[in-house]
Write a protein that holds these residues in place. Structure first.
Motif, PDB file in Angstrom:
ATOM      1  N   PHE A  80       0.831  -1.202   0.000  1.00 51.41           N
ATOM      2  CA  PHE A  80       0.000   0.000   0.000  1.00 51.41           C
ATOM      3  C   PHE A  80       0.871   1.260   0.000  1.00 51.41           C
ATOM      4  O   PHE A  80       0.674   2.173  -0.808  1.00 51.41           O
ATOM      5  N   LYS A  81       1.865   1.290   0.890  1.00 50.60           N
ATOM      6  CA  LYS A  81       2.744   2.458   0.985  1.00 50.60           C
ATOM      7  C   LYS A  81       3.538   2.668  -0.303  1.00 50.60           C
ATOM      8  O   LYS A  81       3.701   3.801  -0.763  1.00 50.60           O
ATOM      9  N   SER A  82       4.025   1.597  -0.894  1.00 50.56           N
ATOM     10  CA  SER A  82       4.813   1.702  -2.119  1.00 50.56           C
ATOM     11  C   SER A  82       3.957   2.183  -3.291  1.00 50.56           C
ATOM     12  O   SER A  82       4.369   3.062  -4.049  1.00 50.56           O
ATOM     13  N   VAL A  83       2.772   1.606  -3.427  1.00 53.91           N
ATOM     14  CA  VAL A  83       1.871   2.022  -4.509  1.00 53.91           C
ATOM     15  C   VAL A  83       1.517   3.500  -4.356  1.00 53.91           C
ATOM     16  O   VAL A  83       1.574   4.271  -5.317  1.00 53.91           O
ATOM     17  N   ARG A  84       1.179   3.912  -3.147  1.00 59.16           N
ATOM     18  CA  ARG A  84       0.815   5.313  -2.894  1.00 59.16           C
ATOM     19  C   ARG A  84       1.994   6.251  -3.134  1.00 59.16           C
ATOM     20  O   ARG A  84       1.831   7.356  -3.657  1.00 59.16           O
TER      21      ARG A  84
ATOM     22  N   PHE B 233      -4.250   1.316  -4.675  1.00 52.33           N
ATOM     23  CA  PHE B 233      -4.155  -0.045  -4.151  1.00 52.33           C
ATOM     24  C   PHE B 233      -5.501  -0.434  -3.558  1.00 52.33           C
ATOM     25  O   PHE B 233      -6.025   0.269  -2.698  1.00 52.33           O
ATOM     26  N   THR B 234      -6.063  -1.547  -4.031  1.00 48.74           N
ATOM     27  CA  THR B 234      -7.370  -1.999  -3.564  1.00 48.74           C
ATOM     28  C   THR B 234      -7.340  -3.496  -3.266  1.00 48.74           C
ATOM     29  O   THR B 234      -6.805  -4.269  -4.051  1.00 48.74           O
TER      30      THR B 234
ATOM     31  N   ASP C 213      -8.052   0.778   0.810  1.00 49.37           N
ATOM     32  CA  ASP C 213      -9.327   0.650   0.120  1.00 49.37           C
ATOM     33  C   ASP C 213      -9.687  -0.827   0.022  1.00 49.37           C
ATOM     34  O   ASP C 213      -8.969  -1.607  -0.606  1.00 49.37           O
ATOM     35  N   ILE C 214     -10.785  -1.204   0.669  1.00 51.02           N
ATOM     36  CA  ILE C 214     -11.263  -2.590   0.659  1.00 51.02           C
ATOM     37  C   ILE C 214     -12.677  -2.596   0.111  1.00 51.02           C
ATOM     38  O   ILE C 214     -13.544  -1.863   0.594  1.00 51.02           O
ATOM     39  N   LYS C 215     -12.887  -3.433  -0.907  1.00 52.09           N
ATOM     40  CA  LYS C 215     -14.215  -3.544  -1.520  1.00 52.09           C
ATOM     41  C   LYS C 215     -14.662  -4.991  -1.507  1.00 52.09           C
ATOM     42  O   LYS C 215     -13.849  -5.902  -1.500  1.00 52.09           O
TER      43      LYS C 215
END
Length: 110
Positions: A67-71, A77-78, A100-102
């Motif tokens: 998540f941190k790397s993608v951001r 990141f989902t 982000d969780i769906k």
């Protein structure tokens, strides 16, 4: 238990399907597969955990790092398809508030 990580390139990034258990033994494989992809500028990374039966804190650490790397590279990141057990794990650690969780039905690239 082993882990299977399948990655499919899509127009704006990658879709990833993870199967099995994510623990101290299998987390390095997940990290080695996904971390290099997380460095792509503006990537959209969707990780489907529908077929993940178990995850420990090592797995949580992998997803926080991704998540941190993608951001950091201006991406999105989902996570999708979390079981009730995995959703609870993200909820009680507070990670559900930042990642982000769906649901599986909502998953996919819009």
């Amino acid at each position: 238990m082993d882990i299977t990580v399948e990655v499919k390139d899509i127009t704006s990034g990658v879709e990833v399907w993870v199967k099995g258990e994510i623990d101290a033994y299998t987390a390095p494989k997940l990290s080695e597969t996904l971390y290099p992809l997380s460095k792509r500028e503006g990537i959209v990374m969707i990780v489907d955990l529908t077929e993940v039966s178990y995850m420990d804190s090592t797995g949580l650490g992998v997803f926080v790092g991704l998540f941190k790397s993608v951001r950091a590279h201006n991406g999105v990141f989902t996570l999708v398809g979390l079981s009730e057990r995995l959703q609870r794990l993200f909820d009680i650690t507070g990670l559900a508030d930042i990642i982000d969780i769906k649901s599986h039905a909502e998953g996919g690239v819009e």
